[in-house]
Design a protein around this motif. Structure first.
Motif, mmCIF file in Angstrom:
data_model
loop_
_atom_site.group_PDB
_atom_site.id
_atom_site.type_symbol
_atom_site.label_atom_id
_atom_site.label_comp_id
_atom_site.label_asym_id
_atom_site.label_seq_id
_atom_site.Cartn_x
_atom_site.Cartn_y
_atom_site.Cartn_z
ATOM 1 N N ALA A 109 -8.335 115.065 4.394
ATOM 2 C CA ALA A 109 -8.515 114.145 5.519
ATOM 3 C C ALA A 109 -8.912 112.749 5.028
ATOM 4 O O ALA A 109 -8.573 111.751 5.661
ATOM 5 C CB ALA A 109 -9.576 114.697 6.465
ATOM 6 N N GLU A 110 -9.604 112.673 3.901
ATOM 7 C CA GLU A 110 -10.068 111.386 3.380
ATOM 8 C C GLU A 110 -8.955 110.593 2.688
ATOM 9 O O GLU A 110 -8.901 109.364 2.789
ATOM 10 C CB GLU A 110 -11.196 111.608 2.357
ATOM 11 C CG GLU A 110 -12.507 112.058 2.972
ATOM 12 C CD GLU A 110 -13.503 112.550 1.923
ATOM 13 O OE1 GLU A 110 -14.618 112.899 2.329
ATOM 14 O OE2 GLU A 110 -13.165 112.603 0.717
ATOM 15 N N ALA A 111 -8.078 111.308 1.989
ATOM 16 C CA ALA A 111 -7.077 110.640 1.150
ATOM 17 C C ALA A 111 -6.262 109.563 1.876
ATOM 18 O O ALA A 111 -6.105 108.453 1.345
ATOM 19 C CB ALA A 111 -6.165 111.682 0.501
ATOM 20 N N PRO A 112 -5.745 109.849 3.107
ATOM 21 C CA PRO A 112 -4.903 108.831 3.758
ATOM 22 C C PRO A 112 -5.647 107.527 4.049
ATOM 23 O O PRO A 112 -5.027 106.456 4.078
ATOM 24 C CB PRO A 112 -4.462 109.496 5.067
ATOM 25 C CG PRO A 112 -4.939 110.887 5.053
ATOM 26 C CD PRO A 112 -5.841 111.093 3.898
ATOM 27 N N ALA A 113 -6.954 107.601 4.238
ATOM 28 C CA ALA A 113 -7.728 106.377 4.493
ATOM 29 C C ALA A 113 -7.683 105.446 3.284
ATOM 30 O O ALA A 113 -7.909 104.240 3.408
ATOM 31 C CB ALA A 113 -9.174 106.740 4.837
ATOM 32 N N HIS A 114 -7.379 106.017 2.117
ATOM 33 C CA HIS A 114 -7.270 105.215 0.901
ATOM 34 C C HIS A 114 -5.808 104.953 0.533
ATOM 35 O O HIS A 114 -5.520 104.455 -0.554
ATOM 36 C CB HIS A 114 -7.981 105.940 -0.255
ATOM 37 C CG HIS A 114 -9.424 106.227 0.043
ATOM 38 N ND1 HIS A 114 -10.430 105.328 -0.255
ATOM 39 C CD2 HIS A 114 -10.021 107.272 0.663
ATOM 40 C CE1 HIS A 114 -11.590 105.836 0.153
ATOM 41 N NE2 HIS A 114 -11.373 107.003 0.710
ATOM 42 N N GLY A 115 -4.905 105.322 1.439
ATOM 43 C CA GLY A 115 -3.479 105.140 1.163
ATOM 44 C C GLY A 115 -3.009 105.985 -0.006
ATOM 45 O O GLY A 115 -2.146 105.582 -0.777
ATOM 46 N N MET A 116 -3.621 107.143 -0.155
ATOM 47 C CA MET A 116 -3.271 108.006 -1.290
ATOM 48 C C MET A 116 -2.936 109.411 -0.820
ATOM 49 O O MET A 116 -3.421 109.882 0.205
ATOM 50 C CB MET A 116 -4.479 108.146 -2.232
ATOM 51 C CG MET A 116 -4.809 106.920 -3.024
ATOM 52 S SD MET A 116 -6.216 107.321 -4.092
ATOM 53 C CE MET A 116 -6.700 105.677 -4.567
ATOM 54 N N THR A 117 -2.121 110.082 -1.636
ATOM 55 C CA THR A 117 -1.955 111.521 -1.457
ATOM 56 C C THR A 117 -3.188 112.178 -2.067
ATOM 57 O O THR A 117 -3.919 111.549 -2.836
ATOM 58 C CB THR A 117 -0.701 112.028 -2.193
ATOM 59 O OG1 THR A 117 -0.922 111.912 -3.602
ATOM 60 C CG2 THR A 117 0.526 111.219 -1.807
ATOM 61 N N VAL A 118 -3.393 113.437 -1.749
ATOM 62 C CA VAL A 118 -4.583 114.103 -2.273
ATOM 63 C C VAL A 118 -4.472 114.303 -3.790
ATOM 64 O O VAL A 118 -5.482 114.375 -4.488
ATOM 65 C CB VAL A 118 -4.856 115.424 -1.515
ATOM 66 C CG1 VAL A 118 -3.910 116.542 -1.972
ATOM 67 C CG2 VAL A 118 -6.301 115.855 -1.666
#
Ligand SMILES: Nc1ncnc2c1ncn2[C@@H]1O[C@H](COP(=O)(O)OP(=O)(O)O)[C@@H](O)[C@H]1O
Ligand SMILES: [Mg+2]
Length: 256
Positions: free
Chosen positions: A220-229
């Motif tokens: 859930a956090e990854a997209p907030a950083h524009g990243m895949t997990v």
């Protein structure tokens, strides 16, 4: 080349999370991957580190203005190719009303992917939470549908509509089939989740992926950083689960 649509008309079941992280996990196995975002929300696009409003060309230009799919492909920071989406895609049902063969737009667009540079191993399509014209376009262009499901009380509701839609679309696309049902957001301490998981196994049998995606905050956090997990926290339970899913899918592909 395998074309896989991630579809379920329910929102919030992990479609976009699956599209982005499955694409990344297949790419990590040295597969050549293209992800097509077919949701006007463009979450899959931003999830790969692209700016959805800054796209030079999006899938809307391809479907509505006849731009070549090739010209809308961008290399994403996540390590695979993407055709992005944004709000330009909303209202497509109304825009195209009265036109013929509107269900074939994506199929026709994908026919442009000729040439060595465009020989993808996997094309992953992220669908909107709806059985609208866009989702129908995806299913007509696809080989297999992956259905993410959250193991909760209402999970099975709406499944009949989805199965019926797939059955009806087989007239247009005889190759269409359910590639697998994926348990997402799974919490194995939850008794209800385990019960529903058992019901899904009874209903879908072999169509269930063995891999289960746990509820994992890193996903859930990854997209907030524009990243895949895989970029954000490659050791997390979520990253491990999507890598396992990619391995399962590659193994299935090899067996076919
Ligand atoms: N396995 C998971 N663990 C924790 N959060 C998740 C997981 N899968 C999805 N999410 C979160 O749940 C929300 C809905 O997921 P999303 O992939 O956008 O669903 P959909 O595309 O089906 O609407 C998002 O905020 C996402 O980050
Ligand atoms: Mg989504």
């Amino acid at each position: 080349m395998e074309i896989l649509a991630i579809a379920n008309q329910k929102g919030g079941v992990g479609k976009t999370t699956t599209a982005v992280n499955l694409a990344a996990s297949l790419a990590a196995r040295r597969k050549k991957v293209l992800m097509i975002d077919l949701d006007p929300q463009g979450n899959a696009t931003t999830g790969t580190g692209l700016q959805k409003q800054a796209l030079k060309m999006s899938i809307a230009d391809v479907l509505l203005d006849g731009v070549s799919l090739k010209d809308a492909i961008v290399a994403s920071p996540a390590g695979f190719d993407v055709v992005g989406a944004n709000r330009d895609l909303s209202g497509i049902d109304i825009t195209l009303m009265g036109q013929t063969d509107t269900h074939l737009l994506l199929t026709k667009a994908m026919a442009a992917l000729e040439g060595a540079a465009y020989q993808y191993d996997y094309i992953i399509i992220d669908c909107a939470p709806s059985l609208n014209l866009l989702t129908i376009n995806a299913m007509v262009a696809t080989n297999g549908v992956i259905i993410p499901m959250q193991c909760e009380y209402y999970a099975l509701e709406g499944l009949a509509d989805l199965s019926q839609t797939i059955e009806r679309l087989k007239e247009l696309n005889p190759d269409l089939y359910i590639r697998g049902v994926l348990r997402t957001l799974f919490d194995n301490r939850n008794t209800l989740a385990n019960d529903v998981s058992g019901e899904l196994e009874a209903y879908f049998g072999d169509l269930m992926f063995q891999t289960v995606i746990p509820r994992n905050v890193r996903l859930a956090e990854a997209p907030a950083h524009g990243m895949t997990v895989l970029e954000y926290d490659k050791c997390s339970k979520g990253a491990q689960a999507y890598r396992k899913l990619a391995a399962e899918i590659v193994k299935q592909s090899a067996a076919k």
